[in-house]
Design an enzyme around this catalytic site. Structure first.
Site, mmCIF file in Angstrom:
data_model
loop_
_atom_site.group_PDB
_atom_site.id
_atom_site.type_symbol
_atom_site.label_atom_id
_atom_site.label_comp_id
_atom_site.label_asym_id
_atom_site.label_seq_id
_atom_site.Cartn_x
_atom_site.Cartn_y
_atom_site.Cartn_z
ATOM 1 C CE1 TYR A 72 -3.297 146.268 22.381
ATOM 2 C CE2 TYR A 72 -4.517 144.307 23.009
ATOM 3 C CZ TYR A 72 -4.076 145.581 23.294
ATOM 4 O OH TYR A 72 -4.406 146.178 24.476
ATOM 5 C CG PHE A 108 -0.680 153.356 21.269
ATOM 6 C CD1 PHE A 108 -1.860 152.739 21.651
ATOM 7 C CD2 PHE A 108 -0.362 153.413 19.927
ATOM 8 C CE1 PHE A 108 -2.707 152.176 20.712
ATOM 9 C CE2 PHE A 108 -1.206 152.857 18.980
ATOM 10 C CZ PHE A 108 -2.385 152.231 19.379
ATOM 11 C CG ASP A 109 -2.611 149.044 24.888
ATOM 12 O OD1 ASP A 109 -2.016 148.505 25.839
ATOM 13 O OD2 ASP A 109 -3.839 148.967 24.723
ATOM 14 C CB ILE A 151 -10.982 151.415 17.153
ATOM 15 C CG1 ILE A 151 -9.872 150.421 16.837
ATOM 16 C CG2 ILE A 151 -10.658 152.253 18.393
ATOM 17 C CD1 ILE A 151 -8.521 151.054 16.557
ATOM 18 C CE1 TYR A 193 -9.987 154.865 21.175
ATOM 19 C CE2 TYR A 193 -7.921 154.381 20.045
ATOM 20 C CZ TYR A 193 -8.920 154.014 20.925
ATOM 21 O OH TYR A 193 -8.871 152.800 21.552
ATOM 22 C CG PHE A 237 -3.395 147.937 16.193
ATOM 23 C CD1 PHE A 237 -3.237 147.739 17.557
ATOM 24 C CD2 PHE A 237 -4.122 149.033 15.757
ATOM 25 C CE1 PHE A 237 -3.794 148.618 18.471
ATOM 26 C CE2 PHE A 237 -4.683 149.918 16.665
ATOM 27 C CZ PHE A 237 -4.517 149.707 18.032
#
Length: 152
Positions: free
Chosen positions: A77, A87-88, A102, A128, A145
């Site tokens: 991902y 962010f990731d 999530i 979140y 994503f």
């Protein structure tokens, strides 16, 4: 007569230039709409939206096994904020529908086939929420994503 014709021609030219100016401005606006609006609508074209606001787009369908609730899956991902900030990224294994990730993922992964790629646009309520996460994800952030199902 010559002076009057010249004056009329000048008035007509000013009118034509004025009209051309408006038309040029209108044309610029139309070109901006044509140029930029499709990019926004193309992003959402073909997306499915769930009742709670999760948006799902199959970018490419895989050819392997299909993921269902309670299956252990591995996904690759990349996660971005709405402004495009990554962010990731990486890969993770989890059991679908068990709250290990999530809610947007628990709802967005079922139905994917191994090898398939999917875009998930996850509202804050399925991510979140008002808390955000670790100073990296702000409160009430929509998360975008790109996921690829590696295994079931």
């Amino acid at each position: 007569d010559h002076h009057r014709r010249r004056e009329r021609r000048a008035i007509m030219n000013r009118g034509l230039i004025g009209a051309a100016g408006i038309s040029a401005a209108g044309l610029c606006v139309a070109l901006l709409l044509i140029t930029y609006a499709p990019a926004r609508s193309t992003e959402l074209e073909g997306m499915t939206t769930t009742d709670d606001g999760l948006k799902i787009l199959d970018v490419s369908e895989g050819t392997g096994a299909t993921a269902f609730k309670n299956d252990k899956v591995k996904v690759q991902y990349s996660g971005k904020l709405a402004d495009g900030t990554v962010f990731d990224s990486g890969s993770i294994s989890f059991v679908v529908g068990q709250g290990q990730v999530i809610k947007g993922w628990d709802q967005g992964i079922p139905g994917m086939k191994v090898g398939g790629k999917r875009k998930l646009i996850i509202p804050a309520a399925l991510a979140y929420g008002s808390a955000g996460a670790g100073g990296v994800i702000p409160p009430n952030a929509q998360l975008n994503f790109d996921v690829k199902l590696l295994s079931v």
